[in-house]
Design a protein around this motif. Structure first.
Motif, short mmCIF file in Angstrom:
data_model
loop_
_atom_site.label_atom_id
_atom_site.label_comp_id
_atom_site.label_asym_id
_atom_site.label_seq_id
_atom_site.Cartn_x
_atom_site.Cartn_y
_atom_site.Cartn_z
N GLY A 119 38.97 39.14 43.95
CA GLY A 119 37.88 39.20 42.98
C GLY A 119 36.58 39.63 43.61
O GLY A 119 35.83 40.45 43.06
N ARG A 120 36.27 39.09 44.78
CA ARG A 120 35.04 39.45 45.48
C ARG A 120 35.08 40.92 45.92
O ARG A 120 34.06 41.62 45.85
N LEU A 121 36.25 41.39 46.33
CA LEU A 121 36.38 42.79 46.74
C LEU A 121 36.17 43.74 45.58
O LEU A 121 35.39 44.70 45.67
N VAL A 122 36.84 43.48 44.46
CA VAL A 122 36.83 44.41 43.33
C VAL A 122 35.50 44.39 42.58
O VAL A 122 34.98 45.44 42.18
N THR A 123 34.93 43.20 42.39
CA THR A 123 33.72 43.09 41.58
C THR A 123 32.43 43.16 42.40
O THR A 123 31.35 43.27 41.84
N LYS A 124 32.54 43.04 43.73
CA LYS A 124 31.39 43.02 44.64
C LYS A 124 30.53 41.77 44.46
O LYS A 124 29.35 41.75 44.83
N ALA A 125 31.09 40.72 43.85
CA ALA A 125 30.36 39.45 43.72
C ALA A 125 30.14 38.86 45.11
O ALA A 125 31.07 38.82 45.92
N GLU A 126 28.94 38.40 45.38
CA GLU A 126 28.61 37.92 46.72
C GLU A 126 28.85 36.43 46.89
O GLU A 126 29.57 36.00 47.78
N GLU A 252 25.84 33.39 38.74
CA GLU A 252 26.94 34.32 38.49
C GLU A 252 28.27 33.59 38.53
O GLU A 252 28.43 32.60 39.24
N VAL A 253 29.21 34.09 37.72
CA VAL A 253 30.55 33.51 37.64
C VAL A 253 31.57 34.61 37.89
O VAL A 253 31.49 35.69 37.30
N LEU A 254 32.54 34.31 38.74
CA LEU A 254 33.68 35.18 38.98
C LEU A 254 34.92 34.52 38.39
O LEU A 254 35.23 33.38 38.74
N ILE A 255 35.61 35.22 37.48
CA ILE A 255 36.86 34.69 36.91
C ILE A 255 38.03 35.34 37.63
O ILE A 255 38.12 36.57 37.71
N VAL A 256 38.93 34.50 38.15
CA VAL A 256 40.13 35.02 38.83
C VAL A 256 41.36 34.28 38.30
O VAL A 256 41.25 33.24 37.67
N GLY A 257 42.53 34.83 38.61
CA GLY A 257 43.78 34.26 38.12
C GLY A 257 44.24 34.98 36.86
O GLY A 257 43.45 35.62 36.17
N GLY A 258 45.52 34.83 36.55
CA GLY A 258 46.12 35.58 35.44
C GLY A 258 45.45 35.38 34.10
O GLY A 258 45.32 36.33 33.31
N VAL A 259 45.02 34.15 33.79
CA VAL A 259 44.37 33.88 32.50
C VAL A 259 43.00 34.55 32.43
O VAL A 259 42.45 34.77 31.35
N ASN A 277 20.61 33.57 32.07
CA ASN A 277 20.27 34.86 32.69
C ASN A 277 21.22 35.16 33.85
O ASN A 277 20.80 35.63 34.92
N GLY A 278 22.50 34.85 33.61
CA GLY A 278 23.50 35.02 34.66
C GLY A 278 24.35 36.26 34.47
O GLY A 278 24.20 37.00 33.50
N LYS A 279 25.25 36.48 35.40
CA LYS A 279 26.10 37.67 35.40
C LYS A 279 27.56 37.27 35.52
O LYS A 279 27.92 36.40 36.33
N LEU A 280 28.40 37.91 34.73
CA LEU A 280 29.84 37.69 34.78
C LEU A 280 30.51 38.75 35.64
O LEU A 280 30.23 39.94 35.49
N HIS A 281 31.40 38.31 36.51
CA HIS A 281 32.26 39.22 37.28
C HIS A 281 33.69 38.98 36.82
O HIS A 281 34.23 37.89 37.02
N ALA A 282 34.30 39.97 36.20
CA ALA A 282 35.66 39.82 35.67
C ALA A 282 36.47 41.07 35.99
O ALA A 282 35.92 42.13 36.30
N MET A 283 37.80 40.92 35.90
CA MET A 283 38.70 42.02 36.25
C MET A 283 39.75 42.21 35.15
O MET A 283 39.89 41.36 34.27
N ASP A 284 40.47 43.32 35.24
CA ASP A 284 41.58 43.55 34.31
C ASP A 284 42.89 43.12 34.98
O ASP A 284 42.89 42.56 36.08
N ASP A 285 44.00 43.40 34.30
CA ASP A 285 45.28 42.87 34.77
C ASP A 285 45.77 43.48 36.08
O ASP A 285 46.68 42.94 36.72
#
Length: 331
Positions: A119-126, A252-259, A277-285
């Motif tokens: 998640g950190r790699l793909v979204t660049k969340a620090e 900021e929030v990073l969501i990881v895992g299948g759900v 005033n936060g930022k979401l970091h999310a990914m696709d399947d």
């Protein structure tokens, strides 16, 4: 010589092989999914049989996609745990065999930390607050002093397991995934059914809600049941994530895992973040769902920062908590 890590992930119903270079570029990431019949879940023996049937073809496919051979691989990485014992054993056995045959160093990786680092790699969340939601795990996590600290977690079953078991109750197809099919039905739901909402401090509980919704399932439409289950379960997770953000002074929030692929969950977290005033970091399947690249990348980080494993220590375990891992690659 280019550093290349090959990762094998097979802790649950997906078997995946990924290849990543030293810069964190994903060169290949194929996977296969064991799909159980409607009304049933995936069982350890059948899942392990599935993994054994596909893993060698997946390794060949990954090497072909990356345009390399096993002689070019610098590091073999595999999922050490947590997960189901029999499926885990397939990846561990193949990883140990490749390591010995080709004299390649080997590293065992924590599945949960693999999700986080991907998640950190793909979204660049620090340095986000992490909402880790999958079939086997539900945790709210933040990094502190070389560990991924668990601020809150499920007290019983994971949210993904709750969704999967509900899909069996109402006989929803497991193809491509029960959670995905619940998400589609929920979009058509119009009536919110009141369900048990259990948040205890930073922790959540889903088993009571599952028992209750099973008892009323015959009285409501599938669409309304799916809608209500999603809204209630996700609200519980968002509440605990927001509380962790306040504790960590994070925005900021990073969501990881299948759900984490669920667009409604992403939308609910995003709505919460608007007020902060936060930022979401999310990914696709491609990256949320279990995959080999997350294991390859995390194993490479471990290796580059001094982690080494002897072959005799390359075992697997069903229980391997996120906060057991010393995160040497972060300051």
């Amino acid at each position: 010589m280019v550093f290349l890590a090959l990762g094998i992930e097979g802790s649950a119903n997906k078997i995946g092989v990924g290849i990543v270079n030293g810069d964190g570029e994903i060169l290949a990431n194929p996977r296969r999914t064991h799909i159980a019949p409607p009304g049933s879940g995936f069982l350890p023996k059948e899942t392990a049989d599935h993994h054994r049937a596909h893993i060698l073809d997946l390794i060949s496919e990954a090497l072909s996609q990356a345009q390399v051979t096993l002689s070019n691989i610098s590091l073999i990485c595999y999922t050490k745990g947590p997960g189901m014992a029999l499926p885990l054993s397939v990846g561990a056995l193949v990883a140990r065999t490749l390591s010995q045959l080709y004299n390649i160093p080997i590293i065992g990786v924590n599945h949960c930390v693999g999700h986080i680092e991907m998640g950190r790699l793909v979204t660049k969340a620090e340095n986000p607050t992490i909402l880790y939601v999958s079939g086997g795990n539900s945790q709210v996590i933040a990094y502190n002093e070389s560990r991924y600290r668990i601020f809150g977690e499920t007290l019983d079953i994971a949210v993904g397991n709750c969704l999967d078991r509900f899909a069996r109750i109402i006989n929803i197809s497991n193809d491509p995934a029960p959670g995905y099919n619940i998400e589609q039905l929920a979009k058509q739901g119009k009536n919110l059914i009141e369900l048990p909402y259990v948040v205890k401090g930073m922790d959540v509980s889903f088993s009571g809600m599952l028992t209750f919704i099973e008892s009323i399932a015959k009285n409501h439409s599938q669409e309304d049941l799916c809608f209500s289950l999603q809204e209630t379960a996700f609200a519980m997770l968002v509440e605990t994530a927001e509380r962790a953000m306040a504790h960590c002074n994070s925005n900021e929030v990073l969501i990881v895992g299948g759900v984490g692929c669920n667009l409604r969950l992403q939308e609910m977290v995003k709505d919460m973040l608007k007020d902060r005033n936060g930022k979401l970091h999310a990914m696709d399947d491609r990256y949320c769902i279990d995959n080999g690249a997350m294991i390859a990348y995390t194993g490479m980080l471990q290796y580059q920062h001094g982690d080494r494993m002897e072959l005799i220590d390359c075992t697997f375990t069903q229980r391997f908590r996120t906060d057991e891992v010393l995160v040497t690659w972060r300051s």
